[in-house]
Design a protein around this motif. Structure first.
Motif, PDB file in Angstrom:
ATOM      1  N   VAL A  16     -38.050   7.421  20.683  1.00 55.97           N
ATOM      2  CA  VAL A  16     -37.566   8.580  19.938  1.00 55.97           C
ATOM      3  C   VAL A  16     -37.980   9.887  20.604  1.00 55.97           C
ATOM      4  O   VAL A  16     -38.855   9.915  21.475  1.00 55.97           O
ATOM      5  N   TYR A  17     -37.333  10.945  20.151  1.00 56.94           N
ATOM      6  CA  TYR A  17     -37.722  12.309  20.490  1.00 56.94           C
ATOM      7  C   TYR A  17     -38.146  12.994  19.195  1.00 56.94           C
ATOM      8  O   TYR A  17     -37.379  13.024  18.222  1.00 56.94           O
ATOM      9  N   VAL A  18     -39.359  13.506  19.161  1.00 54.00           N
ATOM     10  CA  VAL A  18     -39.880  14.209  17.991  1.00 54.00           C
ATOM     11  C   VAL A  18     -39.704  15.701  18.239  1.00 54.00           C
ATOM     12  O   VAL A  18     -40.315  16.264  19.149  1.00 54.00           O
ATOM     13  N   ILE A  19     -38.870  16.326  17.420  1.00 54.22           N
ATOM     14  CA  ILE A  19     -38.419  17.697  17.685  1.00 54.22           C
ATOM     15  C   ILE A  19     -38.815  18.604  16.524  1.00 54.22           C
ATOM     16  O   ILE A  19     -38.550  18.286  15.356  1.00 54.22           O
ATOM     17  N   ASP A  20     -39.456  19.723  16.847  1.00 49.20           N
ATOM     18  CA  ASP A  20     -39.723  20.738  15.829  1.00 49.20           C
ATOM     19  C   ASP A  20     -39.010  22.024  16.223  1.00 49.20           C
ATOM     20  O   ASP A  20     -38.193  22.041  17.146  1.00 49.20           O
ATOM     21  N   LYS A  21     -39.297  23.114  15.551  1.00 48.60           N
ATOM     22  CA  LYS A  21     -38.568  24.361  15.799  1.00 48.60           C
ATOM     23  C   LYS A  21     -38.963  25.030  17.098  1.00 48.60           C
ATOM     24  O   LYS A  21     -38.283  25.949  17.570  1.00 48.60           O
ATOM     25  N   GLU A  22     -40.060  24.572  17.710  1.00 51.51           N
ATOM     26  CA  GLU A  22     -40.543  25.193  18.943  1.00 51.51           C
ATOM     27  C   GLU A  22     -40.350  24.317  20.181  1.00 51.51           C
ATOM     28  O   GLU A  22     -40.090  24.823  21.270  1.00 51.51           O
ATOM     29  N   ASP A  23     -40.470  23.013  20.038  1.00 44.05           N
ATOM     30  CA  ASP A  23     -40.502  22.155  21.222  1.00 44.05           C
ATOM     31  C   ASP A  23     -40.128  20.726  20.826  1.00 44.05           C
ATOM     32  O   ASP A  23     -39.804  20.452  19.669  1.00 44.05           O
ATOM     33  N   TYR A  24     -40.184  19.815  21.798  1.00 46.00           N
ATOM     34  CA  TYR A  24     -39.952  18.407  21.511  1.00 46.00           C
ATOM     35  C   TYR A  24     -40.844  17.544  22.390  1.00 46.00           C
ATOM     36  O   TYR A  24     -41.333  17.985  23.431  1.00 46.00           O
TER      37      TYR A  24
ATOM     38  N   GLU B  73     -30.127  12.842  27.459  1.00 49.18           N
ATOM     39  CA  GLU B  73     -31.256  13.421  26.726  1.00 49.18           C
ATOM     40  C   GLU B  73     -30.952  14.816  26.202  1.00 49.18           C
ATOM     41  O   GLU B  73     -31.232  15.128  25.041  1.00 49.18           O
ATOM     42  N   ASP B  74     -30.355  15.665  27.029  1.00 47.94           N
ATOM     43  CA  ASP B  74     -30.086  17.050  26.621  1.00 47.94           C
ATOM     44  C   ASP B  74     -29.131  17.101  25.438  1.00 47.94           C
ATOM     45  O   ASP B  74     -29.345  17.866  24.480  1.00 47.94           O
ATOM     46  N   ASP B  75     -28.066  16.288  25.492  1.00 44.23           N
ATOM     47  CA  ASP B  75     -27.085  16.306  24.406  1.00 44.23           C
ATOM     48  C   ASP B  75     -27.673  15.736  23.115  1.00 44.23           C
ATOM     49  O   ASP B  75     -27.392  16.230  22.014  1.00 44.23           O
ATOM     50  N   LEU B  76     -28.495  14.696  23.247  1.00 41.68           N
ATOM     51  CA  LEU B  76     -29.131  14.104  22.062  1.00 41.68           C
ATOM     52  C   LEU B  76     -30.038  15.118  21.385  1.00 41.68           C
ATOM     53  O   LEU B  76     -30.004  15.289  20.156  1.00 41.68           O
ATOM     54  N   ILE B  77     -30.837  15.802  22.164  1.00 39.76           N
ATOM     55  CA  ILE B  77     -31.759  16.795  21.600  1.00 39.76           C
ATOM     56  C   ILE B  77     -30.997  17.955  20.978  1.00 39.76           C
ATOM     57  O   ILE B  77     -31.355  18.448  19.898  1.00 39.76           O
ATOM     58  N   GLN B  78     -29.913  18.401  21.646  1.00 41.35           N
ATOM     59  CA  GLN B  78     -29.145  19.523  21.107  1.00 41.35           C
ATOM     60  C   GLN B  78     -28.484  19.160  19.780  1.00 41.35           C
ATOM     61  O   GLN B  78     -28.478  19.962  18.834  1.00 41.35           O
ATOM     62  N   LYS B  79     -27.936  17.946  19.706  1.00 42.20           N
ATOM     63  CA  LYS B  79     -27.331  17.514  18.444  1.00 42.20           C
ATOM     64  C   LYS B  79     -28.371  17.457  17.327  1.00 42.20           C
ATOM     65  O   LYS B  79     -28.108  17.833  16.180  1.00 42.20           O
TER      66      LYS B  79
ATOM     67  N   LYS C 114     -41.093  13.375  23.843  1.00 42.45           N
ATOM     68  CA  LYS C 114     -40.509  12.041  23.928  1.00 42.45           C
ATOM     69  C   LYS C 114     -41.595  11.001  23.676  1.00 42.45           C
ATOM     70  O   LYS C 114     -42.662  11.044  24.269  1.00 42.45           O
ATOM     71  N   VAL C 115     -41.291  10.079  22.774  1.00 44.51           N
ATOM     72  CA  VAL C 115     -42.176   8.943  22.523  1.00 44.51           C
ATOM     73  C   VAL C 115     -41.489   7.724  23.134  1.00 44.51           C
ATOM     74  O   VAL C 115     -40.475   7.246  22.610  1.00 44.51           O
ATOM     75  N   SER C 116     -42.011   7.243  24.241  1.00 49.19           N
ATOM     76  CA  SER C 116     -41.380   6.148  24.969  1.00 49.19           C
ATOM     77  C   SER C 116     -41.375   4.870  24.144  1.00 49.19           C
ATOM     78  O   SER C 116     -42.118   4.723  23.170  1.00 49.19           O
ATOM     79  N   LEU C 117     -40.530   3.920  24.562  1.00 51.45           N
ATOM     80  CA  LEU C 117     -40.338   2.673  23.831  1.00 51.45           C
ATOM     81  C   LEU C 117     -41.671   2.016  23.502  1.00 51.45           C
ATOM     82  O   LEU C 117     -42.487   1.744  24.378  1.00 51.45           O
ATOM     83  N   ASP C 118     -41.877   1.782  22.207  1.00 52.38           N
ATOM     84  CA  ASP C 118     -43.133   1.210  21.723  1.00 52.38           C
ATOM     85  C   ASP C 118     -42.851   0.556  20.378  1.00 52.38           C
ATOM     86  O   ASP C 118     -41.751   0.692  19.818  1.00 52.38           O
ATOM     87  N   SER C 119     -43.851  -0.116  19.834  1.00 52.14           N
ATOM     88  CA  SER C 119     -43.682  -0.723  18.513  1.00 52.14           C
ATOM     89  C   SER C 119     -43.443   0.378  17.473  1.00 52.14           C
ATOM     90  O   SER C 119     -43.910   1.512  17.623  1.00 52.14           O
TER      91      SER C 119
END
Length: 384
Positions: free
Chosen positions: A353-361, A315-321, A363-368
């Protein structure tokens, strides 16, 4: 929300049982008015069974045309030439036209879904124009033209329009562009290089923007999903075609979402014929330009959303990238996902998915993908 479904005497009335179930599946409470002509095509009992409500086929002392006139939406589906023309001239001689006239006096939103022979549709064009000019809260869906008929749209497209008209319209009047699907780079006349993508995530995001009142343009690469007719659709094949389509339109956009699976490489040499498979071959790939590099250069004010797909990262590496890409291309928001997530890979109906903005992120867990798209657009609305 309460929807009054008005059924008139078109053979397309046979589709209304399915339409009622689709409206209910999306959370709408449906009641039904029917003209006498409609009852000869589909029985009131069947609609009563579907809606679990008494069907109005006659105006009685309960003044049904008044008590139901302030619903959240009046949906006339199918709408015949007869009913449309009567409404244009304020004639109230059926249960449906009496309700429509009363509802228009309250400025209740009305959606007509025409269904008839194309010659009749053309003949009443002046009446449709008159209705649009006289009534700010009356809308028409464009029928599907085929076999010289103005045919009933799909139940999914009708429900999408109903959702738009009954939503909070947080993005009313805003111009939104979505790039979705995969691109294809030719190797020869038969073969090429592409990415796995159904285009479904992009279409679901486009639907959610449309529900919120936006004017939506969809740049479609190769894809395997239905694109509603209400969008402005631009079909492309190669990466360069997608870049051209986006950059030509980006200056007029308020929001841009790049969810397309765009090829990163193309072939240095492309054969005009078909390369023989009798021997091994070696090909050379060259890098393609990045679409996101150009977006903010052309329109610095556009709210730009990127997507970052990786495989097997923690998770950390995915968000950092993802954050690195957001910073590199001056994006306002980015959505990151791991394509190896079980039941959530390319082409599936689900996503995590992870929804990331300039301040925070978040996590949206597996869903349709439909539900995930709602979360993404909610975030855009909160930041835009």
């Amino acid at each position: 929300m309460k929807i009054i479904l008005c059924i008139t005497g078109s053979i397309a009335a046979t589709e209304d049982l399915k339409l009622v179930h689709e409206l209910q599946r999306h959370g709408f409470d449906v009641e039904c008015f029917m003209t006498e002509a409609a009852t000869e095509i589909i029985t009131p009992l069947s609609m009563e069974f579907a809606t679990k409500k008494r069907v109005v086929t006659k105006i009685t002392g309960y003044v049904e045309h008044v008590t139901n006139a302030q619903a959240d939406l009046i949906l006339v589906a199918p709408a015949t030439a007869n009913t449309i023309s009567k409404f244009a001239h304020k004639v109230a001689d059926t249960t449906v036209t009496t309700l429509l006239l009363t509802a228009s006096g309250y400025d209740t939103p009305i959606l007509f879904v025409p269904s008839m022979h194309i010659s009749m549709y053309d003949a009443i064009s002046e009446n449709i124009r008159k209705i649009r000019e006289d009534n700010k809260n009356v809308y028409f869906m464009e029928p599907n033209e085929a076999e010289r008929k103005a045919k009933f749209p799909s139940k999914h497209d009708i429900v999408l329009e109903v959702e738009r008209l009954t939503s909070a319209k947080k993005l009313s009047g805003k111009n939104v562009m979505i790039a979705t699907g995969a691109t294809f780079e030719k190797m020869d006349a038969m073969r090429g290089l592409t990415n796995r993508s159904s285009g479904r995530m992009g279409v679901e995001i486009a639907k959610e923007f449309y529900r919120q009142g936006a004017n939506v343009t969809v740049i479609c690469g190769l894809m395997h999903t239905h694109v509603p007719k209400v969008f402005e659709r631009v079909d492309v094949e190669s990466t360069q075609e997608m870049i051209d389509a986006v950059t030509q339109r980006i200056k007029d956009m308020d929001i841009y979402v790049s969810v397309a699976a765009i090829s990163d490489f193309t072939f240095e040499d492309v054969s005009l014929g078909k390369i023989s498979s009798d021997e091994d071959i070696t090909v050379k790939l060259t890098r393609l330009p990045k679409l996101l590099e150009q977006v903010k250069k052309i329109n610095p004010d556009v709210f730009a959303v990127g997507f970052k797909a990786e495989a097997g990262l923690n998770e950390d590496d995915l968000i950092q990238k993802a954050k690195n890409r957001m910073q590199k291309y001056d994006l306002d928001m980015i959505v990151a996902n791991d394509i190896l997530v079980e039941d959530g890979g390319p082409g599936s109906n689900n996503n995590e998915v992870y929804v990331i903005d300039k301040e925070d992120y978040e996590k949206v867990s597996l869903d349709s993908k439909s539900n995930v798209s709602k979360k993404i657009v909610e975030k855009v609305c909160s930041l835009f």
